[in-house]
Design an enzyme around this catalytic site. Structure first.
Site, PDB file in Angstrom:
ATOM      1  N   CYS A  61       0.843  -1.195   0.000  1.00  0.00           N
ATOM      2  CA  CYS A  61       0.000   0.000   0.000  1.00  0.00           C
ATOM      3  C   CYS A  61       0.881   1.249   0.000  1.00  0.00           C
ATOM      4  O   CYS A  61       1.865   1.328   0.741  1.00  0.00           O
ATOM      5  CB  CYS A  61      -0.907  -0.008   1.235  1.00  0.00           C
ATOM      6  SG  CYS A  61      -2.004   1.425   1.321  1.00  0.00           S
TER       7      CYS A  61
ATOM      8  N   CYS B 158       0.557   4.767   6.893  1.00  0.00           N
ATOM      9  CA  CYS B 158      -0.062   4.586   8.208  1.00  0.00           C
ATOM     10  C   CYS B 158       0.912   3.829   9.110  1.00  0.00           C
ATOM     11  O   CYS B 158       1.295   2.697   8.806  1.00  0.00           O
ATOM     12  CB  CYS B 158      -1.374   3.831   8.079  1.00  0.00           C
ATOM     13  SG  CYS B 158      -2.522   4.534   6.858  1.00  0.00           S
TER      14      CYS B 158
ATOM     15  N   CYS C 284       0.410   0.061  10.255  1.00  0.00           N
ATOM     16  CA  CYS C 284      -0.062  -0.938   9.296  1.00  0.00           C
ATOM     17  C   CYS C 284       1.061  -1.743   8.651  1.00  0.00           C
ATOM     18  O   CYS C 284       1.940  -1.175   7.974  1.00  0.00           O
ATOM     19  CB  CYS C 284      -0.894  -0.267   8.205  1.00  0.00           C
ATOM     20  SG  CYS C 284      -1.661  -1.454   7.083  1.00  0.00           S
TER      21      CYS C 284
ATOM     22  N   CYS D  50     -16.865  -8.804   4.826  1.00  0.00           N
ATOM     23  CA  CYS D  50     -16.129  -7.582   4.537  1.00  0.00           C
ATOM     24  C   CYS D  50     -14.879  -7.917   3.719  1.00  0.00           C
ATOM     25  O   CYS D  50     -14.186  -8.894   4.011  1.00  0.00           O
ATOM     26  CB  CYS D  50     -15.718  -6.901   5.836  1.00  0.00           C
ATOM     27  SG  CYS D  50     -17.100  -6.592   6.954  1.00  0.00           S
TER      28      CYS D  50
ATOM     29  N   CYS E 113     -19.588  -5.593   2.709  1.00  0.00           N
ATOM     30  CA  CYS E 113     -18.843  -4.410   3.142  1.00  0.00           C
ATOM     31  C   CYS E 113     -17.487  -4.439   2.452  1.00  0.00           C
ATOM     32  O   CYS E 113     -16.921  -5.511   2.231  1.00  0.00           O
ATOM     33  CB  CYS E 113     -18.669  -4.417   4.658  1.00  0.00           C
ATOM     34  SG  CYS E 113     -17.711  -3.014   5.309  1.00  0.00           S
TER      35      CYS E 113
ATOM     36  N   CYS F  78     -19.302   2.373   7.786  1.00  0.00           N
ATOM     37  CA  CYS F  78     -18.583   1.706   8.868  1.00  0.00           C
ATOM     38  C   CYS F  78     -17.334   2.548   9.126  1.00  0.00           C
ATOM     39  O   CYS F  78     -16.469   2.654   8.252  1.00  0.00           O
ATOM     40  CB  CYS F  78     -18.221   0.280   8.465  1.00  0.00           C
ATOM     41  SG  CYS F  78     -17.195  -0.596   9.668  1.00  0.00           S
TER      42      CYS F  78
ATOM     43  N   ARG G 130     -18.280  -2.294  17.225  1.00  0.00           N
ATOM     44  CA  ARG G 130     -17.579  -3.558  16.947  1.00  0.00           C
ATOM     45  C   ARG G 130     -16.303  -3.665  17.765  1.00  0.00           C
ATOM     46  O   ARG G 130     -15.434  -2.785  17.717  1.00  0.00           O
ATOM     47  CB  ARG G 130     -17.253  -3.686  15.463  1.00  0.00           C
ATOM     48  CG  ARG G 130     -16.496  -4.982  15.139  1.00  0.00           C
ATOM     49  CD  ARG G 130     -16.267  -5.154  13.659  1.00  0.00           C
ATOM     50  NE  ARG G 130     -17.541  -5.297  12.968  1.00  0.00           N
ATOM     51  CZ  ARG G 130     -17.804  -4.763  11.781  1.00  0.00           C
ATOM     52  NH1 ARG G 130     -16.892  -4.030  11.173  1.00  0.00           N
ATOM     53  NH2 ARG G 130     -18.976  -4.952  11.221  1.00  0.00           N
TER      54      ARG G 130
END
Length: 346
Positions: free
Chosen positions: A56, A60, A63, A100, A131, A191, A263
């Protein structure tokens, strides 16, 4: 009931006051709000599959999928539609009602949209809620996903606006708000939640929940993640968050967003049964279920079902489940263990 109505005018001081309540009083208030809006003995079950892993371009700091850091994660291309649908079918057999799909992208490219749309259509045909989390979405792509039948789009705010630049520099906090706005404009459900335990101050946890609750329409689903520290990321050595502070965050989220599913998400592998049970009492009523959350460990599926039954709770069932089908899926979930290699991190 006090705090039971949906509000969009929370102040920092009001959220701080919630967090500073005596612990028993806070949990009683949160449990009361929960009971006023949900069956307190049901938990919504979701499964998360990584449909494209690693590399990616975002930075972040939490991550392992970021291409900026050297972790042990193996990069993988976009999964074939048939493989995704097969995993969705297995998830439904294990008791999941929402499936998801997550891709390690800054945003989906035009060339990927036909495959993504087909995944949505075929998973939805199984009778599952759908999702996706694919990074940033413009208005056109949001409408394309809506047209394919996508129910929910996940795009977390992650943390407070004030702490955000300490975590991510490749996209702004406003970028995230814009994506949520595009999802809403397209008519999909949102979400959105965040991660705690990233070295933030208590004020940042207040600010995260305040941002979520004060959106023009509160998210239908609010995942609260405990940081999973991964070797090779800048956050591998941050101090652990106090467990009571995490439970307070769950309780405050329940009070501030009374109609949302809260959640209990990443980080459950480090939580014992007692802590998870206390989170359920504080208003958490949704979990991710399966051995992996995208790329990080998650409690085994059969362990989750055993805990749910031990507490006298039940997985929430969708309206399109017959009682017989529901009982069959629950029995299968308790008896079997989800062992597929394709349940990656979350």
């Amino acid at each position: 009931m006090e705090f039971a109505a949906v509000r969009h005018d929370w102040t920092h001081q009001q959220v701080k006051a919630l967090f500073e309540m005596p612990f028993n009083d806070l949990l009683f208030k949160a449990a009361s709000v929960h009971r006023a809006n949900f069956n307190p003995n049901e938990v919504q079950i979701s499964t998360l599959l990584s449909i494209k892993t690693g590399a990616c371009p975002e930075d972040c700091k939490y991550c392992p999928q970021s291409g900026h850091y050297k972790t042990d994660l193996e990069r993988e291309r976009l999964l074939e539609v048939e493989k995704v649908v097969e995993q969705a079918r297995l998830a439904k057999q294990k008791g999941a009602t929402r499936f998801c799909m997550g891709a390690a992208w800054s945003d989906p490219k035009d060339r990927d949209m036909p495959y993504i749309s087909q995944m949505v259509k075929e998973v939805k045909e199984l009778g599952l809620e759908t999702c996706m989390t694919l990074g940033m979405l413009d208005n056109q792509k949001a409408h394309a996903l809506r047209d394919a039948g996508l129910d929910y789009y996940n795009h977390n705010l992650d943390t407070s606006p004030e702490y955000y630049e300490q975590i991510i520099t490749t996209r702004t906090f406003q970028d995230r708000l814009d994506t949520i706005g595009n999802v809403r404009d397209a008519g999909m459900k949102v979400c959105s939640g965040g991660i705690v335990g990233m070295g933030e101050q208590a004020a940042d946890r207040f600010g995260l929940l305040m941002q979520l609750a004060n959106l023009p329409q509160q998210p239908e689903s609010v995942p609260i993640n405990m940081l999973v520290k991964v070797k090779g990321t800048p956050m591998e050595n941050v101090d652990d968050l106090d467990q009571f502070e995490f439970i307070r965050t769950i309780a405050a989220a329940r009070i501030m967003m009374p109609h949302s599913y809260v959640r209990l998400s990443a980080g459950r592998n480090a939580m014992n049964e007692q802590m998870q049970s206390m989170c359920f009492f504080a208003g958490a009523n949704s979990i991710f279920y399966g051995d992996k959350l995208l790329t990080t460990e998650n409690p085994e599926a059969d362990a989750d079902m055993k805990l749910i039954k031990k507490l006298g709770m039940n997985p929430e069932k969708r309206h399109d489940y017959s009682d017989e089908a529901y009982e069959a899926s629950l029995s299968s979930a308790v008896a079997d263990k989800a062992t597929s290699e394709m349940f990656y991190e979350a």
